[in-house]
Design a protein around this motif. Structure first.
Motif, PDB file in Angstrom:
ATOM      1  N   PRO A 144       0.804  -1.230   0.000  1.00 35.40           N
ATOM      2  CA  PRO A 144       0.000   0.000   0.000  1.00 35.40           C
ATOM      3  C   PRO A 144       0.832   1.273   0.000  1.00 35.40           C
ATOM      4  O   PRO A 144       0.345   2.325  -0.404  1.00 35.40           O
ATOM      5  CB  PRO A 144      -0.827  -0.118   1.285  1.00 35.40           C
ATOM      6  N   LEU A 145       2.099   1.187   0.448  1.00 38.45           N
ATOM      7  CA  LEU A 145       2.928   2.382   0.534  1.00 38.45           C
ATOM      8  C   LEU A 145       3.810   2.588  -0.694  1.00 38.45           C
ATOM      9  O   LEU A 145       4.660   3.472  -0.689  1.00 38.45           O
ATOM     10  CB  LEU A 145       3.812   2.311   1.785  1.00 38.45           C
ATOM     11  N   LEU A 146       3.617   1.803  -1.732  1.00 37.52           N
ATOM     12  CA  LEU A 146       4.476   1.962  -2.904  1.00 37.52           C
ATOM     13  C   LEU A 146       4.407   3.378  -3.496  1.00 37.52           C
ATOM     14  O   LEU A 146       5.455   3.944  -3.826  1.00 37.52           O
ATOM     15  CB  LEU A 146       4.128   0.916  -3.967  1.00 37.52           C
ATOM     16  N   PRO A 147       3.242   4.001  -3.647  1.00 37.89           N
ATOM     17  CA  PRO A 147       3.233   5.384  -4.141  1.00 37.89           C
ATOM     18  C   PRO A 147       4.027   6.326  -3.243  1.00 37.89           C
ATOM     19  O   PRO A 147       4.719   7.227  -3.731  1.00 37.89           O
ATOM     20  CB  PRO A 147       1.749   5.743  -4.164  1.00 37.89           C
ATOM     21  N   VAL A 148       3.940   6.133  -1.924  1.00 34.05           N
ATOM     22  CA  VAL A 148       4.712   6.963  -0.991  1.00 34.05           C
ATOM     23  C   VAL A 148       6.199   6.726  -1.209  1.00 34.05           C
ATOM     24  O   VAL A 148       6.997   7.669  -1.283  1.00 34.05           O
ATOM     25  CB  VAL A 148       4.324   6.640   0.461  1.00 34.05           C
ATOM     26  N   ALA A 322       4.442  14.174  14.697  1.00 35.01           N
ATOM     27  CA  ALA A 322       3.540  15.180  15.241  1.00 35.01           C
ATOM     28  C   ALA A 322       2.115  15.033  14.711  1.00 35.01           C
ATOM     29  O   ALA A 322       1.862  14.368  13.693  1.00 35.01           O
ATOM     30  CB  ALA A 322       4.073  16.576  14.916  1.00 35.01           C
ATOM     31  N   ASP A 323       1.180  15.671  15.395  1.00 33.16           N
ATOM     32  CA  ASP A 323      -0.218  15.685  14.953  1.00 33.16           C
ATOM     33  C   ASP A 323      -0.309  16.205  13.522  1.00 33.16           C
ATOM     34  O   ASP A 323       0.443  17.093  13.106  1.00 33.16           O
ATOM     35  CB  ASP A 323      -1.051  16.596  15.859  1.00 33.16           C
ATOM     36  N   GLY A 324      -1.265  15.653  12.769  1.00 34.41           N
ATOM     37  CA  GLY A 324      -1.515  16.120  11.412  1.00 34.41           C
ATOM     38  C   GLY A 324      -0.959  15.212  10.341  1.00 34.41           C
ATOM     39  O   GLY A 324      -1.374  15.305   9.174  1.00 34.41           O
ATOM     40  N   PHE A 325      -0.036  14.327  10.692  1.00 29.39           N
ATOM     41  CA  PHE A 325       0.508  13.375   9.728  1.00 29.39           C
ATOM     42  C   PHE A 325      -0.315  12.084   9.754  1.00 29.39           C
ATOM     43  O   PHE A 325      -0.858  11.694  10.792  1.00 29.39           O
ATOM     44  CB  PHE A 325       1.971  13.064  10.041  1.00 29.39           C
ATOM     45  N   PHE A 326      -0.343  11.402   8.627  1.00 29.77           N
ATOM     46  CA  PHE A 326      -1.100  10.160   8.497  1.00 29.77           C
ATOM     47  C   PHE A 326      -0.560   9.108   9.463  1.00 29.77           C
ATOM     48  O   PHE A 326       0.641   8.862   9.526  1.00 29.77           O
ATOM     49  CB  PHE A 326      -0.989   9.648   7.053  1.00 29.77           C
ATOM     50  N   GLY A 327      -1.470   8.470  10.212  1.00 31.08           N
ATOM     51  CA  GLY A 327      -1.079   7.381  11.100  1.00 31.08           C
ATOM     52  C   GLY A 327      -0.760   7.795  12.517  1.00 31.08           C
ATOM     53  O   GLY A 327      -0.450   6.947  13.352  1.00 31.08           O
ATOM     54  N   VAL A 328      -0.795   9.090  12.816  1.00 34.24           N
ATOM     55  CA  VAL A 328      -0.513   9.578  14.169  1.00 34.24           C
ATOM     56  C   VAL A 328      -1.739   9.373  15.051  1.00 34.24           C
ATOM     57  O   VAL A 328      -2.865   9.683  14.657  1.00 34.24           O
ATOM     58  CB  VAL A 328      -0.114  11.067  14.140  1.00 34.24           C
ATOM     59  N   VAL A 463      -4.250  -2.304   2.199  1.00 35.93           N
ATOM     60  CA  VAL A 463      -4.333  -1.288   1.143  1.00 35.93           C
ATOM     61  C   VAL A 463      -5.320  -0.190   1.503  1.00 35.93           C
ATOM     62  O   VAL A 463      -5.109   0.984   1.176  1.00 35.93           O
ATOM     63  CB  VAL A 463      -4.711  -1.951  -0.204  1.00 35.93           C
ATOM     64  N   ASP A 464      -6.401  -0.529   2.188  1.00 36.22           N
ATOM     65  CA  ASP A 464      -7.399   0.461   2.577  1.00 36.22           C
ATOM     66  C   ASP A 464      -6.775   1.493   3.521  1.00 36.22           C
ATOM     67  O   ASP A 464      -6.285   1.158   4.603  1.00 36.22           O
ATOM     68  CB  ASP A 464      -8.568  -0.242   3.265  1.00 36.22           C
ATOM     69  N   ASP A 465      -6.797   2.768   3.115  1.00 33.63           N
ATOM     70  CA  ASP A 465      -6.119   3.821   3.882  1.00 33.63           C
ATOM     71  C   ASP A 465      -6.679   3.966   5.289  1.00 33.63           C
ATOM     72  O   ASP A 465      -5.926   4.120   6.264  1.00 33.63           O
ATOM     73  CB  ASP A 465      -6.221   5.164   3.149  1.00 33.63           C
ATOM     74  N   ALA A 470      -5.687   3.264  11.130  1.00 34.56           N
ATOM     75  CA  ALA A 470      -6.092   2.800  12.468  1.00 34.56           C
ATOM     76  C   ALA A 470      -5.082   1.812  13.033  1.00 34.56           C
ATOM     77  O   ALA A 470      -4.775   1.840  14.234  1.00 34.56           O
ATOM     78  CB  ALA A 470      -7.479   2.167  12.391  1.00 34.56           C
ATOM     79  N   LEU A 471      -4.540   0.947  12.171  1.00 38.99           N
ATOM     80  CA  LEU A 471      -3.542  -0.025  12.624  1.00 38.99           C
ATOM     81  C   LEU A 471      -2.247   0.670  13.035  1.00 38.99           C
ATOM     82  O   LEU A 471      -1.627   0.309  14.043  1.00 38.99           O
ATOM     83  CB  LEU A 471      -3.275  -1.054  11.524  1.00 38.99           C
TER      84      LEU A 471
END
Length: 519
Positions: A144-148, A322-328, A463-465, A470-471
């Motif tokens: 799922p992180l390949l584009p990143v 920090a707050d605001g990033f994906f997965g925090v 793959v589901d964002d 959440a994980l």
């Protein structure tokens, strides 16, 4: 007559805006122009001027189209990319899918790389060129992180797939699709660039640009004040205040993707640099007890560190990003300063009289790194831990902190999320060390928790964002309940420019000539 005077004054004020040349001073040295040689932020920052990527990151590291106008997962192990039409390299040749394929093949091939970009391409098992503007990348498992990951890979011309690093450094192979053409590179001094008149994106404002490497902050600031350069990075907090008060300067900042924290050796039964108050070895490693690790966190006054030591250019940290990033995780908050609770936990763990330790750290890697370690020591002393300080040049510190030495029990470390989301630091710092998979690549304290590994592995296959986020949040919550590290603070990226030049600060700290515009 009054109207004519007003026009003349306006033209005089606009003179800096009309300048055709731009000079930027950066703190970190560039080790190569080869965009696939050394995975180093200073190298990547310079490469952004000359090369493009399939997918870009905006100022807050959100993914945006680059040489790919769109991308999608067509099944669990296949990503498809549709490329931007009409793009040409600096030599006039057309950009096509074969150039992307060549770039991806070259990444693991580059010889003698001190820091390979292969970590971003390792998941790819097959490259399929569907047509000149369509590419498919296959992976052995869901990625799922390949584009990143691909937002960190610069695209070169297929003609230079087997070019040496020297060919890029001397300009022979430095042919990109980016906003500037390469002119010259003087190691440890400067990189010179010229505007790409055929650039597919917004035209750069400058005919010529120079990126100068000036590691000493005082010299960098002096160059800005004298007008030798127009933009600088890594402005120390105290200097930022003085520059902001100067009517000819502008200071801008943003919360970075970087965090400073303390690693604690919770792996070994016996650990070095820790004794009882009489200097005798302890019967067991105190940091194997979560109560001791928790006590260290409660003993640290993060507000003092951020407000006084960092002069407001930082914020107390609760986790690795920090707050605001994906997965925090929004449920984690910085630990409060509570020396009484720290002393109680130490007593419960069997250390009512505390013990002695040495806090190690670098003295030339992070902003104020040695001062941070020195400020923490008296905080620990207040809760009964007799703390000494040992700081070293980064080149010495880093060789001793990790394998095979693992010389320190408690030490200062830092992490930056180049991907702009939480999985990167979680994989690097909290995953059990596994050299085959690359997990735990920066876990020099060798923290290990099977539940962290299990949830993180599940996240990396999801793959589901929404489900993956959440994980990742759950991973951070488990690790911080375990006090895997002691987060200290998130740093700000601070830049300064002369009036007439505008730069939007980025969370990754990168700065390129194309990001500077006239006011």
């Amino acid at each position: 007559m009054l109207q004519r005077t007003t026009v003349v004054l306006t033209l005089c004020f606009a003179m800096p805006v009309m300048a055709k040349d731009l000079s930027i001073a950066v703190a970190s040295a560039v080790t190569a122009i080869d965009p696939h040689y050394h995975n180093l932020s200073s190298n990547f920052s310079v490469a952004m001027n000359v090369f493009d990527r399939l997918i870009d990151q905006d100022a807050q590291q959100r993914l945006v189209p680059g040489l790919a106008v769109s991308w999608a997962a067509v099944d669990e192990t296949t990503w498809e990319f549709h490329l931007r039409p009409g793009v040409t390299f600096h030599d006039g040749s057309a950009f096509e899918a074969e150039d992307v394929a060549a770039s991806l093949r070259r990444v693991p091939w580059v010889p003698n790389s001190p820091g390979s970009y292969e970590v971003y391409t390792r998941a790819i098992t097959e490259i399929v060129v569907v047509d000149p503007l369509t590419l498919r990348l296959k992976t052995a498992a869901p990625a799922p992180l390949l584009p990143v990951d691909l937002s960190s890979i610069d695209i070169i011309s297929r003609r230079f797939e087997k070019a040496s690093t020297a060919d890029f450094n001397n300009g022979t192979a430095t042919i990109g699709t980016g906003p500037f053409r390469f002119v010259s590179y003087a190691s440890g001094d400067r990189v010179q660039l010229r505007r790409n008149e055929a650039y597919w994106g917004p035209a750069p404002a400058w005919d010529n640009a120079t990126i100068r490497m000036i590691p000493a902050s005082g010299v960098r600031i002096a160059a800005l004040l004298s007008g030798d350069v127009q933009v600088i990075d890594n402005v120390p907090p105290g200097d930022a205040k003085h520059l902001a008060a100067n009517g000819t300067m502008r200071v801008v900042s943003t919360r970075s993707n970087s965090v400073l924290f303390l690693h604690m050796d919770s792996f070994r039964d016996q650990t070095p640099m820790v004794t009882d108050r009489a200097g005798q070895p302890l019967p067991a490693n105190p940091f194997k007890d979560v109560r001791v690790r928790r006590a260290l966190s409660l003993a640290i006054d993060r507000q003092t560190l951020t407000e006084r030591l960092m002069e407001g250019a930082a914020a107390p940290a609760s986790q690795l990003l920090a707050d605001g990033f994906f997965g925090v995780s929004p449920r984690l908050r910085p630990d409060r300063y509570d020396p009484e609770a720290a002393r109680k936990l130490l007593a419960e763990a069997g250390y009512p009289d505390g013990f002695s330790l040495t806090i190690a750290g670098p003295n030339n890697r992070y902003l104020n790194d040695a001062k941070v370690v020195q400020a923490i020591a008296p905080m620990l002393i207040r809760v009964g831990i007799e703390a000494k300080v040992a700081t070293f040049p980064w080149s010495v510190f880093i060789t001793q902190a990790g394998p095979p030495h693992y010389a320190y029990s408690v030490f200062l470390a830092g992490n930056s999320s180049t991907t702009g989301e939480a999985s990167f630091p979680l994989r690097a710092q909290f995953a059990t060390v596994n050299r085959e998979t690359g997990m735990g690549s920066s876990n020099r304290a060798r923290y290990s928790n099977p539940e962290v590994d299990r949830v993180l592995t599940e996240a990396m296959r999801t793959v589901d964002d929404g489900k993956r986020e959440a994980l990742l949040q759950r991973v951070a919550e488990i690790a911080m309940a375990d006090q895997a590290v002691v987060p200290l603070f998130y740093q700000d990226n601070v830049f300064a420019s002369r009036i007439g030049y505008r730069y939007t600060p980025r969370s990754d700290g990168f700065v390129s000539a194309a990001m500077v515009s006239p006011e």
